[in-house]
Design a protein around this motif. Structure first.
Motif, PDB file in Angstrom:
ATOM      1  N   LYS A  21     -20.438 -46.165  78.243  1.00 46.52           N
ATOM      2  CA  LYS A  21     -20.556 -46.442  77.103  1.00 46.52           C
ATOM      3  C   LYS A  21     -21.373 -45.222  76.273  1.00 46.52           C
ATOM      4  CE  LYS A  21     -23.314 -49.957  73.953  1.00 46.52           C
ATOM      5  NZ  LYS A  21     -24.082 -51.151  74.046  1.00 46.52           N
ATOM      6  N   ASP A 118     -24.726 -57.444  74.596  1.00 47.28           N
ATOM      7  CA  ASP A 118     -24.200 -56.132  74.200  1.00 47.28           C
ATOM      8  C   ASP A 118     -25.374 -54.965  75.008  1.00 47.28           C
ATOM      9  OD1 ASP A 118     -22.200 -56.542  72.719  1.00 47.28           O
ATOM     10  OD2 ASP A 118     -23.494 -57.125  71.166  1.00 47.28           O
ATOM     11  N   HIS A 160     -28.278 -48.751  74.971  1.00 51.07           N
ATOM     12  CA  HIS A 160     -27.870 -50.010  74.278  1.00 51.07           C
ATOM     13  C   HIS A 160     -28.624 -50.228  72.934  1.00 51.07           C
ATOM     14  CE1 HIS A 160     -25.147 -51.086  77.667  1.00 51.07           C
ATOM     15  NE2 HIS A 160     -26.405 -50.807  78.371  1.00 51.07           N
TER      16      HIS A 160
END
Length: 314
Positions: A21, A118, A160
């Motif tokens: 990510k 998420d 995140h």
């Protein structure tokens, strides 16, 4: 405390999934990460040599991630962080968690265990528990800046980001009255412009009608991106749960979570962190005492030469 200026190289602790990510969203490349850290240190050395950076490369990585590994933007944000510490000295005179135990003891903030779908950390504010007779606005800013910096020690949170949910039920008029334009500007300058936190959303529930007026005070100091991430739900938990799953929320937020002990553990660890923050308080722009007699004599904190004029702290 360790040798204050023995550089400590960065060691990645991200999970494989989170690293992917970071590559995708933050332009993080393990092959060039160390080079970017070196470039950021070198830029300070050449352009702002009076700024003393922490020896931990991990601290610099927070800013690189927040600015998607754009060295110039990371430089500007970190420089602004240290400028904020100089500009609002009143917030940093006692910048160690133990000085704000009276704020944490109100239990106005809950750090939810786990993460949302998420991967984001969910932070709850119980505004009705904030007794304005027990603290100043500056106490609140300092206490929760320390909290956020502690949260940012977690690399997963750096990538995140976080989601804030504020329960405004029983929020006192006296508390709202403490916030004028000056206080709002200071708070936004600290938390939005200087802190490398990825704030993904801010949700408000059970807010009184007058709350709209308070938000109006803050909006001029928010960027368009943050304003687009504000959500006012009133008493409709359904719209909140469309964004934040009920599985990570406690019952008083319409959720299913029963055990909030991890939040208590977090604040216990925060209150044990005085030595860490004392070390980091050494860095940034030189103090006046350094300018007058230390190695940085002749360097003015705003970037010019101090000459032979004495500069007094007021």
């Amino acid at each position: 405390m360790s040798n204050a200026y023995e550089r400590r190289r960065y060691v990645c602790t991200l999970s494989e999934k989170t690293l992917e990510k970071a590559k995708r969203e933050l332009n993080e490349d393990p092959e060039t990460r160390d080079q970017k850290i070196d470039e950021l240190r070198e830029k300070f050395k050449k352009e702002r040599p009076e700024v003393k950076l922490p020896p931990d490369d991990a601290f610099l990585v927070r800013y690189l991630r927040n600015k998607k590994f754009d060295v110039n933007r990371a430089f500007n944000m970190l420089l602004h962080y240290y400028d904020v510490r100089r500009k609002y000295k009143e917030l940093f005179v006692k910048f160690q968690p133990s000085f704000y135990k009276h704020v944490y003891d109100l239990e106005a903030v809950t750090i939810c265990p786990g993460r949302d779908n998420d991967g984001r950390k969910v932070i709850l504010f119980h505004m009705g528990r904030m007794d304005p007779d027990k603290f100043s606005v500056d106490d609140i800013i300092s206490a929760y800046l320390l909290m956020d910096e502690k949260l940012l020690e977690d690399e997963e949170t750096q990538v995140h980001g976080v989601v804030f949910v504020c329960d405004c039920e029983k929020m006192s008029l006296k508390l709202m009255a403490k916030y004028g334009p000056m206080e709002a500007k200071k708070e936004m300058d600290v938390f939005v412009n200087a802190l490398p936190m990825r704030t993904k959303a801010v949700h408000y529930i059970r807010q009184p009608e007058i709350f709209d007026a308070m938000i109006t005070i803050f909006k001029p100091f928010m960027g368009a991106k943050l304003i687009s991430r504000l959500f006012l739900h009133g008493k409709d938990y359904g719209t909140l749960h469309a964004h934040v799953p009920s599985s990570v929320l406690p019952r008083d937020f319409g959720g299913q979570l029963k055990d909030e002990s991890s939040s208590k553990t977090f604040f216990e660890e925060l209150l044990k962190s005085d030595a860490t923050f004392a070390e980091y308080n050494q860095y940034g722009f030189p103090k006046s005492s350094d300018i007058l007699g230390g190695q940085t004599q002749g360097i003015d904190p705003v970037g010019g030469l101090a000459g032979t004029f004495k500069k007094l702290e007021t």
